[in-house]
Design a protein around this motif. Structure first.
Motif: not given
Length: 193
Positions: A90, A93-94, A98-102, A105-106
């Motif tokens: 996870d 992927e983060r 994946k999920g649009g986090l930048k 926030d990641r």
């Protein structure tokens, strides 16, 4: 010995799709590269970490020059490398987007330690390195970042996360070593190679 630059033949173009497809055969360990300090942090998932030297301890990583991590590495002169264990898919992927986090926030949802240089290192990673930038060689779309290891932390876990053929795979030292031994080609069959 110095290497003398020479003109490279450019008559036969190689497509980036062909290179990308061929490189999918190379299995890579999955790591998170972190950069920045405090709330001005970011990170990315990579398979491009390698040991350059153990004396002095030095790592090499290749980073796209357009990546947000690259500018923070250049500005602060430091970066972290956290080698992921098999249970950290996870996080891989983060940090791969994946999920649009930048940016900062990641980092939410995981435990991080602050290294001496100020970069975050992932708690529970197989190994984590705090690196000071020694040199950056910019070529084409990427920068080859050479970092002197200033601190290293290791866990006792054996299951690593790898990337092969466009997929994440778990590599467990105990389980996979037994399977490989059963499936290995006998030494006498390899003599003709």
């Amino acid at each position: 010995m110095n290497v003398v630059p020479r003109d490279l033949m450019t008559e036969i173009p190689v497509s980036s799709a062909d290179v990308r497809g061929a490189m999918r055969h190379l299995t890579g360990g999955v790591s998170i590269i972190t950069a920045g300090r405090g709330k001005d942090v970011t990170g990315m998932t990579v398979t491009s970490v390698t040991s350059l030297s153990v004396e002095p301890p030095t790592l090499l990583v290749s980073i796209n020059r357009d990546a947000s991590s690259f500018s923070l590495i250049k500005r602060h002169g430091a970066f972290g490398v956290s080698i992921l264990n098999a249970d950290q898919l996870d996080i891989a992927e983060r940090f791969a987007g994946k999920g649009g986090l930048k940016g900062a926030d990641r980092f939410a949802g995981s435990q991080w330690l602050t290294a001496v240089s100020g970069v975050p290192l992932l708690a529970g990673a197989l190994s984590a390195f705090d690196c000071e930038v020694e040199e950056i060689l910019e070529r084409h779309s990427h920068g080859i970042v050479i970092g002197r290891v200033r601190d290293v932390r290791s866990s006792t876990r054996n299951a690593a996360l790898a990337y092969w053929h466009g997929q994440y795979v778990a590599v467990d030292q105990d389980e996979d070593a037994a399977r490989l031994a059963d499936a290995s080609v006998p030494a006498r069959a390899c003599r003709g190679v």
